[in-house]
Design a protein around this motif. Sequence first.
Motif, short mmCIF file in Angstrom:
data_model
loop_
_atom_site.label_atom_id
_atom_site.label_comp_id
_atom_site.label_asym_id
_atom_site.label_seq_id
_atom_site.Cartn_x
_atom_site.Cartn_y
_atom_site.Cartn_z
N HIS A 1 0.96 -3.27 9.75
CA HIS A 1 -0.02 -4.21 9.29
C HIS A 1 -0.41 -5.21 10.12
CE1 HIS A 1 -2.17 -7.35 6.81
NE2 HIS A 1 -2.89 -6.54 6.94
N GLY B 1 -11.33 -10.07 -0.59
CA GLY B 1 -9.95 -10.10 -0.76
C GLY B 1 -9.55 -11.72 -0.58
N MET C 1 -1.96 -3.80 13.34
CA MET C 1 -3.46 -3.65 12.98
C MET C 1 -4.24 -5.01 13.17
SD MET C 1 -5.79 -3.86 10.17
CE MET C 1 -5.48 -3.17 8.71
N ARG C 2 -3.73 -6.03 12.54
CA ARG C 2 -4.19 -7.26 12.56
C ARG C 2 -4.39 -7.95 14.09
NH1 ARG C 2 -6.75 -8.84 7.67
NH2 ARG C 2 -7.34 -10.63 8.85
N ARG D 1 -2.58 -1.61 -5.36
CA ARG D 1 -1.52 -2.16 -4.67
C ARG D 1 -0.33 -1.34 -5.43
NH1 ARG D 1 -4.19 -4.60 -1.78
NH2 ARG D 1 -4.27 -6.85 -1.00
N CYS E 1 -10.36 -9.46 4.38
CA CYS E 1 -11.39 -8.51 5.11
C CYS E 1 -11.59 -8.90 6.61
CB CYS E 1 -12.74 -8.48 4.56
SG CYS E 1 -13.73 -7.40 5.45
N GLY F 1 -16.67 -0.76 7.34
CA GLY F 1 -17.66 -1.69 7.75
C GLY F 1 -18.79 -0.81 7.20
N ARG G 1 0.95 -1.25 -0.01
CA ARG G 1 0.25 0.06 0.05
C ARG G 1 0.79 1.30 -0.01
NH1 ARG G 1 -4.84 -0.77 2.83
NH2 ARG G 1 -6.02 -2.19 1.74
N ARG H 1 -4.48 -9.76 3.99
CA ARG H 1 -5.27 -8.69 4.06
C ARG H 1 -6.62 -9.06 3.87
NH1 ARG H 1 -3.28 -3.68 4.72
NH2 ARG H 1 -1.13 -3.07 4.13
N THR I 1 -19.43 -0.55 2.14
CA THR I 1 -19.26 -1.82 1.49
C THR I 1 -20.58 -2.80 1.73
OG1 THR I 1 -18.08 -2.43 3.27
CG2 THR I 1 -16.81 -2.05 1.31
N GLY J 1 -13.62 -7.77 8.45
CA GLY J 1 -15.20 -7.84 8.88
C GLY J 1 -15.99 -8.66 8.09
N SER K 1 -14.37 -11.34 -3.06
CA SER K 1 -14.91 -10.23 -2.76
C SER K 1 -14.54 -9.55 -1.45
CB SER K 1 -16.50 -10.26 -2.55
OG SER K 1 -16.92 -10.67 -3.86
N PHE L 1 -13.17 -9.03 15.87
CA PHE L 1 -14.18 -9.24 14.76
C PHE L 1 -14.10 -10.72 14.45
CE2 PHE L 1 -13.50 -4.82 14.58
CZ PHE L 1 -14.85 -4.43 14.72
C1 HEM Z 1 -19.99 -6.75 2.24
C2 HEM Z 1 -19.12 -6.01 2.87
C3 HEM Z 1 -17.47 -5.99 2.91
C4 HEM Z 1 -16.94 -5.94 1.67
C5 HEM Z 1 -17.22 -6.44 0.19
C6 HEM Z 1 -15.49 -5.97 2.07
C7 HEM Z 1 -14.43 -6.16 1.14
C8 HEM Z 1 -12.93 -5.95 1.67
C9 HEM Z 1 -11.84 -6.28 0.88
C10 HEM Z 1 -11.79 -6.70 -0.40
C11 HEM Z 1 -10.88 -5.96 1.61
C12 HEM Z 1 -9.39 -6.65 1.11
C13 HEM Z 1 -8.60 -5.13 1.04
C14 HEM Z 1 -7.23 -5.41 0.48
O1 HEM Z 1 -6.85 -6.51 0.07
O2 HEM Z 1 -6.48 -4.51 0.09
C15 HEM Z 1 -11.23 -5.77 3.06
C16 HEM Z 1 -10.38 -5.48 4.18
C17 HEM Z 1 -10.66 -5.01 5.35
N1 HEM Z 1 -12.25 -4.92 5.92
FE1 HEM Z 1 -13.80 -5.26 4.77
N2 HEM Z 1 -15.44 -5.52 3.60
C18 HEM Z 1 -16.65 -5.68 3.79
C19 HEM Z 1 -17.12 -5.43 5.28
C20 HEM Z 1 -16.12 -5.17 6.04
C21 HEM Z 1 -16.84 -4.70 7.61
C22 HEM Z 1 -18.32 -4.94 7.99
C23 HEM Z 1 -15.66 -4.43 8.25
C24 HEM Z 1 -15.42 -3.83 9.77
C25 HEM Z 1 -15.87 -4.53 10.74
C26 HEM Z 1 -14.54 -4.36 7.45
C27 HEM Z 1 -13.28 -4.21 7.91
C28 HEM Z 1 -12.04 -4.30 6.89
C29 HEM Z 1 -10.58 -4.09 7.53
C30 HEM Z 1 -10.46 -3.44 8.74
C31 HEM Z 1 -9.83 -4.49 6.35
C32 HEM Z 1 -8.26 -4.40 6.12
C33 HEM Z 1 -7.70 -5.76 6.32
C34 HEM Z 1 -6.24 -5.50 6.30
O3 HEM Z 1 -5.76 -4.83 5.39
O4 HEM Z 1 -5.65 -6.50 6.62
N3 HEM Z 1 -14.94 -4.85 6.17
N4 HEM Z 1 -12.56 -5.78 3.02
#
Ligand code: HEM
Length: 372
Positions: free
Chosen positions: A66, A312, A69-70, A261, A318, A205, A34, A316, A208, A320, A310, A77
């Motif tokens: 990172h 990821g 953060m994890r 990226r 997701c 959260g 990133r 990384r 999306t 959530g 969807s 979660f």
């Molecule tokens: C349908 C709903 C959601 C979709 C489609 C989605 C999609 C994604 C995707 C594609 C990534 C990967 C990003 C990457 O590879 O750089 C991601 C990461 C992340 N999502 Fe979600 N997300 C959703 C819901 C949520 C919710 C509800 C939360 C909160 C609780 C959340 C928190 C995060 C966080 C904190 C990351 C970063 C993880 C990391 O970088 O290690 N997401 N999400």
Amino acid sequence: MAIRRVPTRAGDEAWLVTGYDQVKALLADRRLGRGHPDPDNAPRFTSSVVLGKPHKATAQQEIEKHALMRRMLAPEFSAKRMESMRPRVRHLVNDLLDDLVRQGQPADFHEAVSFPLPVLVICELLGVPADDREEFRNWSEAMSALNDEQKSMRGFAELWAYMAELVAQKRKSPADDVISRMTRQHPDAGEQEIAQLSAGLLFAGHETTVAAIDRAVMLLSLHPGQWQTLKDPDAVPAVVEEVLRHRAPLERRSDDSGMPRYAMADIEIEGTVVPAGDLVLLGIDQANRDPGRFPDPAAFVPRVPNPHLSFGHGFRFCVGAPLARVELAETLEALVTRFTAFGLAADPSTLSRRTEQLVGGVAQLPVRWTEA
Ligand code: HEM
């Protein structure tokens, strides 16, 4: 071609990767990051503050940040913890559906249910007063404005300042919520760091999940046969996964979109050398429609297994995902339990789309129903 040059929405150039196997492998490839050594001159994906300008970081700094953060977020979660939220989510969905029904038909499902649900849930988890959610909505929308960098930065600064104050408050008088636990369990993380993380969570959260719930209703309206499938609670998870994989035609994003990226070193992708510092877009939507992996990808049919990307993939993945899955499943279960018929009250092609926003989706979703 599984890799090609494309212009970005910010007017720069990027490499777009679209094949399922390639996107999946690269999502888990640490040579893509990133950060960027020279953020001011880096090619940009959007002009928004979200997924816009990269931060200055070496590969090692990024890995360490990172990992912290994890460590902070993953236990909060976890699938187990989110499963324990299920009754509360069900209760919230039913309250929102009561409001919808009281409005009379047709009513706007986006405004009454899809938008408020994820905000209410994440506010409860984090310990953010739900009364502040109208303000939060404005910041969140401003943050993801695609074509107005100033607006986007203002939204982020306001949300961050709000969260910093909340974190300081919770340090003084902790409660039973994610922010209080993070401040207690990670004294090594600064207040600003926790505030930034919490602001990111509120945002990640929110938009999306709103878009996914809207999409579920649209897809089920367009494929009424699948409502029958949902009557069996055991079938719900497979429908949820297909909603996550599928993108309804009316809100399909530009084919030049993907998860951004930066190449941290020269990398060879599909026989092409991508120089260090170049922007690479990992085409999750295109991978989810790769006919080599998903036969008849345009069809909306529950598939088991459904290895969509969807959320990821890899380090990384997701955080959530378990929460989003609970919210989607509970919404669909409540709809089939309470209504004998439920669907769009307008032709999908007439719905106004949020094209200026990062996550896209629709601005309204008029629906009609017959109560059970
Ligand atoms: C349908 C709903 C959601 C979709 C489609 C989605 C999609 C994604 C995707 C594609 C990534 C990967 C990003 C990457 O590879 O750089 C991601 C990461 C992340 N999502 Fe979600 N997300 C959703 C819901 C949520 C919710 C509800 C939360 C909160 C609780 C959340 C928190 C995060 C966080 C904190 C990351 C970063 C993880 C990391 O970088 O290690 N997401 N999400």
